[in-house]
Scaffold this active site. Structure first.
Site, PDB file in Angstrom:
ATOM      1  N   TYR A 142     -29.846  29.921  25.709  1.00  0.00           N
ATOM      2  CA  TYR A 142     -29.414  28.660  26.334  1.00  0.00           C
ATOM      3  C   TYR A 142     -27.894  28.648  26.360  1.00  0.00           C
ATOM      4  CZ  TYR A 142     -28.848  23.611  27.050  1.00  0.00           C
ATOM      5  OH  TYR A 142     -28.507  22.367  27.532  1.00  0.00           O
ATOM      6  N   ASP A 237     -21.641  33.905  23.868  1.00  0.00           N
ATOM      7  CA  ASP A 237     -21.719  32.459  23.707  1.00  0.00           C
ATOM      8  C   ASP A 237     -21.877  32.185  22.218  1.00  0.00           C
ATOM      9  OD1 ASP A 237     -22.458  29.824  23.478  1.00  0.00           O
ATOM     10  OD2 ASP A 237     -23.729  29.822  25.267  1.00  0.00           O
ATOM     11  N   LYS A 265     -19.205  22.492  19.931  1.00  0.00           N
ATOM     12  CA  LYS A 265     -18.958  21.423  18.954  1.00  0.00           C
ATOM     13  C   LYS A 265     -18.383  21.898  17.626  1.00  0.00           C
ATOM     14  CE  LYS A 265     -23.733  22.244  19.298  1.00  0.00           C
ATOM     15  NZ  LYS A 265     -24.667  22.031  20.378  1.00  0.00           N
TER      16      LYS A 265
HETATM   17  N1  HOZ Z   1     -30.993  21.448  22.393  1.00  0.00           N
HETATM   18  C1  HOZ Z   1     -29.759  21.006  21.809  1.00  0.00           C
HETATM   19  C2  HOZ Z   1     -29.284  21.949  20.739  1.00  0.00           C
HETATM   20  N2  HOZ Z   1     -29.501  23.325  20.973  1.00  0.00           N
HETATM   21  C3  HOZ Z   1     -29.939  19.608  21.281  1.00  0.00           C
HETATM   22  C4  HOZ Z   1     -28.695  18.852  21.192  1.00  0.00           C
HETATM   23  C5  HOZ Z   1     -28.868  17.383  20.799  1.00  0.00           C
HETATM   24  O1  HOZ Z   1     -29.912  16.791  21.019  1.00  0.00           O
HETATM   25  O2  HOZ Z   1     -27.910  16.838  20.281  1.00  0.00           O
END
Ligand code: HOZ
Length: 426
Positions: A142, A237, A265
């Site tokens: 992802y 990434d 983040k």
């Molecule tokens: N799928 C996101 C993390 N890989 C979720 C992020 C979120 O809900 O804050």
């Protein structure tokens, strides 16, 4: 009715699905999302005053634990000076120097506001640099929700069972080629067919959005060699792995240098931040120095920089923290694997350092196909059982479990006891 339930019922009327990011809706595990009021150390506290030992850590950045005193102090001081200027600040220079010092492959870096933005921009600069359009990504990796990358994406897309997304024009994904994680032959095949048209290969150096899938020995090095042979840009990434596996991320951990790295983040210590950086000759193409356009008012926001600088400075000054964190991960996940074996359960405990994922499948998980064999109903039972025991796991089979420096051996031993009971019950 709990306050979380009450809030969720109000939320669904005004927010799609009641949440601002899909996985948080608890859709794949059932039940009500917990609405969190505050967090400290290894714990989250919800609106009903329940405490949860947190294994999400805001999806990675809380390496020092929640609400670390130095990070909060730095943020409070920055707030006193103003929240956003839309102009250059000294903190951005400090942040850029820190990132370049800590990650040797990064010679220049540009701050943005999220991992999605970082990856989108990195791909643009790779295309600008090579004058080519195609990119290779891996099924189950992802890289945020930009149009061109929502192809066999992991994470929330995988959780909801939606293969891709509506609203993505065919034209946006026609240059996105997909390969199989840990399968160099699948990458070679793309290069053999259209190597001169491939601008970049993008990979999570540890796949952490289809659960956690470590790179097989030689896989990352093989990508490096293929990119070199065909003049393509290698993008790692490191939104999840950067500053988590070591001061120099997964690239340092595995000793393979990419041309561009993307961060998220984690470099904002929990504030909304992203960044992309890499070789000077590539980054010099970014506007206003070069002709690859990318901009943002909140990029390098002073409050976000203050949080990130505080956390990264502590990590830089204490490389031994990574020894503890990774060692704790090896011990904790190793203990889970041992308990599975003792219980005669053929499930898979994948981990790299403090990142881990328990898959409910007898098949070794090396890629997207393997991850998909996990029994998500058993995962849902596991996740809800842990929640009832005051342990907060990501409400999705296809996300990672994150340890922080606030997770002590004593706390983890208690978790192991709960896991043992779950294994006996199942
Ligand atoms: N799928 C996101 C993390 N890989 C979720 C992020 C979120 O809900 O804050």
């Amino acid at each position: 009715m709990t306050k979380s339930r009450q809030l969720f019922e109000e939320a669904v009327k005004v927010i799609p699905g009641g949440v601002n990011s899909p996985v948080r809706a608890f859709g794949s595990v059932g039940g009500t999302p917990r609405f969190i009021r505050r967090a400290e150390g290894a714990y989250l506290y919800d609106e009903d005053d329940n405490a949860y030992l947190d294994f999400v850590g805001s999806w990675g950045p809380m390496i020092l634990g929640h609400s670390h005193a130095d990070v909060l102090k730095s943020v409070q001081e920055a707030c006193q000076q103003g929240l956003s200027f839309g102009a250059a600040t000294a903190a951005e220079v400090d942040m850029a120097k820190l990132v370049c010092e800590m990650v040797p492959s990064v010679e220049m870096v540009r701050m943005v506001n999220s991992g999605t933005e970082a990856v989108m921009s990195a791909i643009r600069v790779a295309r600008g640099f090579t004058g080519r359009d195609k990119i290779v990504k891996f099924a189950g990796c992802y890289h945020g929700h930009s149009d061109g990358l929502l192809v066999q994406a992991g994470s929330g897309v995988m959780t909801s069972g939606v293969p891709d997304s509506l609203g993505v024009p065919m034209g946006c994904t026609k240059d996105t080629l997909t390969a199989r994680y840990n399968d160099l032959d699948s990458v070679r095949a793309h290069f053999a067919r259209c190597g001169e048209e491939i601008a970049a290969v993008i990979a999570e150096p540890v796949a952490a959005n289809m659960g956690v899938v470590p790179p097989a020995p030689g896989f990352l090095q093989g990508l490096r060699e293929l990119c070199d042979a065909y003049g393509a840009v290698l993008i790692f990434d490191e939104v999840i792995t950067g500053f988590r596996l070591g001061t120099d991320g997964a690239q340092g951990f595995y000793g393979v240098m990419p041309d561009i790295t993307t961060f998220g983040k984690i470099i904002g210590g929990g504030m909304p931040v992203g960044a992309y950086g890499g070789k000077r000759c590539i980054m010099e193409l970014v506007s206003p120095l070069g002709d690859v356009y990318q901009a943002g008012t909140l990029s390098g926001n002073p409050v976000a920089m203050a949080a990130g600088i505080a956390q990264l400075t502590i990590l830089k000054e204490h490389p031994e923290y990574y020894k503890s964190l990774n060692g704790m991960g090896d011990w904790f996940y190793g203990q889970i694997a041992g308990r599975l074996e003792k219980a005669g359960l053929p499930w898979q405990m994948n981990h790299v350092g403090s990142l881990g994922c328990l898959y409910f499948t007898s098949q070794e998980v090396r890629d997207y196909e393997g991850a998909k064999t996990s029994d998500t109903e058993v995962f849902a039972a596991y996740c809800n059982y842990m929640l009832r025991e005051g342990i907060y796991l990501a409400p999705s089979q296809f996300e990672a479990m994150f340890l922080s420096l606030a997770h002590t051996e004593e706390l983890l031993k208690e978790v192991l006891e709960r896991i043992t009971i779950f294994l006996q019950k199942i």
